[in-house]
Design an enzyme around this catalytic site. Structure first.
Site, PDB file in Angstrom:
ATOM      1  N   ALA A 103       0.773  -1.250   0.108  1.00 11.00           N
ATOM      2  CA  ALA A 103       0.024   0.011   0.083  1.00 11.00           C
ATOM      3  C   ALA A 103       0.841   1.333   0.125  1.00 11.00           C
ATOM      4  CB  ALA A 103      -1.070  -0.335   1.255  1.00 11.00           C
ATOM      5  N   ALA A 104       1.579   1.298   1.072  1.00  9.42           N
ATOM      6  CA  ALA A 104       2.566   2.743   1.080  1.00  9.42           C
ATOM      7  C   ALA A 104       3.396   2.728  -0.047  1.00  9.42           C
ATOM      8  CB  ALA A 104       3.141   2.684   2.313  1.00  9.42           C
TER       9      ALA A 104
ATOM     10  N   ARG B 190       3.706  10.771 -11.157  1.00 11.08           N
ATOM     11  CA  ARG B 190       2.610  11.792 -11.657  1.00 11.08           C
ATOM     12  C   ARG B 190       3.152  13.065 -11.426  1.00 11.08           C
ATOM     13  NH1 ARG B 190      -1.344   8.065  -9.895  1.00 11.08           N
ATOM     14  NH2 ARG B 190      -1.421   8.892  -7.900  1.00 11.08           N
TER      15      ARG B 190
ATOM     16  N   GLU C 275      10.354  -5.413  -4.006  1.00 10.85           N
ATOM     17  CA  GLU C 275       9.778  -6.212  -3.150  1.00 10.85           C
ATOM     18  C   GLU C 275      10.215  -7.649  -2.964  1.00 10.85           C
ATOM     19  OE1 GLU C 275       7.170  -8.139  -1.130  1.00 10.85           O
ATOM     20  OE2 GLU C 275       6.853  -5.745  -1.447  1.00 10.85           O
TER      21      GLU C 275
ATOM     22  N   SER D 197       0.616  -4.349  -4.294  1.00 12.07           N
ATOM     23  CA  SER D 197      -0.647  -3.553  -4.385  1.00 12.07           C
ATOM     24  C   SER D 197      -1.846  -4.442  -4.257  1.00 12.07           C
ATOM     25  CB  SER D 197      -0.664  -2.842  -5.723  1.00 12.07           C
ATOM     26  OG  SER D 197      -1.669  -2.020  -5.690  1.00 12.07           O
TER      27      SER D 197
ATOM     28  N   CYS E  86      -6.905  -6.411   3.347  1.00 10.68           N
ATOM     29  CA  CYS E  86      -8.445  -6.664   4.246  1.00 10.68           C
ATOM     30  C   CYS E  86      -9.331  -7.489   3.640  1.00 10.68           C
ATOM     31  CB  CYS E  86      -8.986  -5.175   4.334  1.00 10.68           C
ATOM     32  SG  CYS E  86      -8.057  -3.979   5.212  1.00 10.68           S
TER      33      CYS E  86
ATOM     34  N   ASP F   4       2.598  -0.020   7.599  1.00 17.13           N
ATOM     35  CA  ASP F   4       2.305  -0.504   8.951  1.00 17.13           C
ATOM     36  C   ASP F   4       3.794  -0.391   9.621  1.00 17.13           C
ATOM     37  OD1 ASP F   4      -0.085  -1.082   8.206  1.00 17.13           O
ATOM     38  OD2 ASP F   4       0.178  -3.098   7.700  1.00 17.13           O
TER      39      ASP F   4
ATOM     40  N   ALA G  76      -5.199   0.305   6.465  1.00 17.21           N
ATOM     41  CA  ALA G  76      -4.897   0.299   5.201  1.00 17.21           C
ATOM     42  C   ALA G  76      -4.730   1.905   4.742  1.00 17.21           C
ATOM     43  CB  ALA G  76      -5.959  -0.253   4.273  1.00 17.21           C
TER      44      ALA G  76
ATOM     45  N   ASN H 290      -1.653   3.898   2.923  1.00 24.60           N
ATOM     46  CA  ASN H 290      -2.108   4.500   1.495  1.00 24.60           C
ATOM     47  C   ASN H 290      -1.756   6.019   1.350  1.00 24.60           C
ATOM     48  OD1 ASN H 290      -3.113   2.770  -0.873  1.00 24.60           O
ATOM     49  ND2 ASN H 290      -3.880   1.830   1.118  1.00 24.60           N
TER      50      ASN H 290
END
Length: 447
Positions: A12-13, A23, A34, A40, A44, A282, A300, A304
């Site tokens: 997520a982060a 962007r 990773e 991604s 949950c 986390d 989450a 994010n």
């Protein structure tokens, strides 16, 4: 910044930061390492994959690796584990199955996440004993249930994972027991909410063992029973869900400051104690909007949002990561239960508040309109400042109203200010006095 923006961790982060940085600054080189194969993904949603609501594990993936590489121009490298950080040289050491190499960075984001706590139980390595923190673990549980067809399941821990997995396994036809050391399940949600959920779980066939300590698991190769202090309960599937611990070892070894919660200390922009090194998700702390102190809330949205903010900052637009109120919502069969802020009076006193609270039962719709349900609202405030500091909601509908109170916490509203909010009203959606407003009205009178 000539050197790339390097990210450790592809969930997520990390992936929010990578996407936002590109962007903001399309010319910026962004590299994500990773160690696993999944990126991604919606952790949950894993209980609902085991339950069968989500048909395929891949459905939980929000953005595929190929999309990051081909459409977002992110250099995503799975199967790459970062094993060391040299903040003085601004480089990291990366290992794969085939090589070890150094990678320099201009900015670094540590998004190493958290891991399930493994208590020192005997028999934790038996077949059929699982934690649920990764996609591979979710797949392993689903496969075990499908292929081995266990009949009895024991869930150790009555938190989010425990309650959601109880529903999933009941749906799969298992007899389910929850073992919780504390007097209540869902302890952070408050006593009123926990009591209602406990009654509902029992109605659904879940056996609750509260104030019950587990000492280990017994079996010949595969699990057959849960061992208690003076008893044993049959179980041929076990889910251990007693909490998570931040993965801080990489940061700690690099001399990066670890905060009082045990997670990585960060400032309001997500910066760590090392130059040009950020942390989010986390593994990192966030500022609690009620207490103003560091907190560790492995949820989450926190991950994010902080990752996206850091990506914006590294991309050239400094952006605050934002505080946390600990807002959460859980489905327990036919009920939803939600919380935000500080509900427990003892914790409130430890934080310097003089807590006063009310619990009300009200309806989600006017009495004359069909389809309403009872909603129990607990609202907590500080006596001296009259500021709202927490709330919990439980009912068969309407628990997403917790967001109204979460907004009040972020804005530091008093109970009177919450009571005066102009919330929407129409009979199909709400009574004229929304349940949150009613709770504020009652609590304001008590104050």
């Amino acid at each position: 910044m000539d050197d790339p923006f390097v990210i450790v961790g592809g969930d997520a982060a990390g992936m929010s930061a990578a996407s936002k940085a590109k962007r903001e600054n399309p010319d910026l080189e962004v590299i994500v390492f990773e160690r696993g194969d999944w990126v991604s993904y919606a952790a949950c949603g894993m209980p609902y994959y085991v339950k069968g609501t989500v048909e395929e594990l891949d459905d939980l993936v929000a953005v595929t690796p190929d999309t990051f590489r081909e459409k977002r121009d992110v250099d995503l490298r799975t199967g790459h584990e970062v094993v060391a950080i040299d903040s003085e040289a601004q480089s990291i050491t990366v290992e794969t199955d085939d090589e070890t190499f150094e990678q320099s960075y201009g900015a670094l984001l540590i998004g190493t996440g958290a891991r399930a706590v493994h208590p020192p139980f005997d028999g934790l390595d038996l077949e059929g004993v699982f934690t649920l923190r990764s996609m591979d673990e979710a797949d392993a549980i689903e496969t075990y249930v499908t292929e081995r067809e266990p009949e009895t399941a024991a869930i150790v821990g009555g938190g989010y994972v425990g309650v959601e997995m109880a529903e999933a396994l009941i749906e799969r036809g298992l007899e389910v027991s929850i073992f919780e050391m504390l007097p209540r399940i869902l302890q952070p949600f408050g006593e009123a909410a926990a009591e209602i959920v406990e009654d509902h779980l029992r109605e659904q066939g879940v056996s609750l063992h509260l104030e019950t300590a587990v000492s280990g698991f017994d079996g010949d190769g595969h699990v057959e029973a849960v061992e208690l202090e003076d008893d044993a309960v049959t179980a041929d599937l076990v889910i251990v869900g007693v909490g998570v611990a931040a993965n801080v070892e990489l940061a700690e070894a690099a001399g990066i400051e670890i905060g009082p919660t045990g997670a990585i200390a960060v400032d309001e922009y997500g910066r760590t104690s090392a130059p040009d090194v950020y942390a989010a998700g986390d593994c990192a702390e966030a500022t609690n909007v009620v207490t103003g102190e560091p907190d560790h809330v492995p949820l989450a949205l926190t991950a994010n949002r902080a990752g996206r903010a850091i990506g914006s900052t590294v991309g050239g637009t400094p952006t605050l990561t934002g505080g946390t109120a600990g807002t959460a919502i859980v489905k327990a069969f036919d009920f939803g239960v939600a919380r935000t802020g500080i509900i427990d009076h003892e914790r409130a006193r430890e934080a310097g508040f003089d807590p006063v609270s009310v619990t009300i039962d009200t309806s989600t719709k006017p009495h004359y309109y069909p389809g309403g349900a009872e909603l129990t609202v607990t609202l907590v405030a500080d006596r001296e400042s009259e500021r709202v500091i927490g709330a919990s909601l439980v009912g068969q509908e309407g628990t997403k109203r917790i967001d109204t109170v979460a907004t009040a916490l972020h804005a530091a509203l008093t109970v009177a200010e919450l009571e005066r909010l102009d919330l929407a009203y129409a009979p199909p959606f709400s009574p004229v006095w929304d349940p949150v407003l009613t709770a504020a009205k009652v609590l304001n009178g008590k104050l």
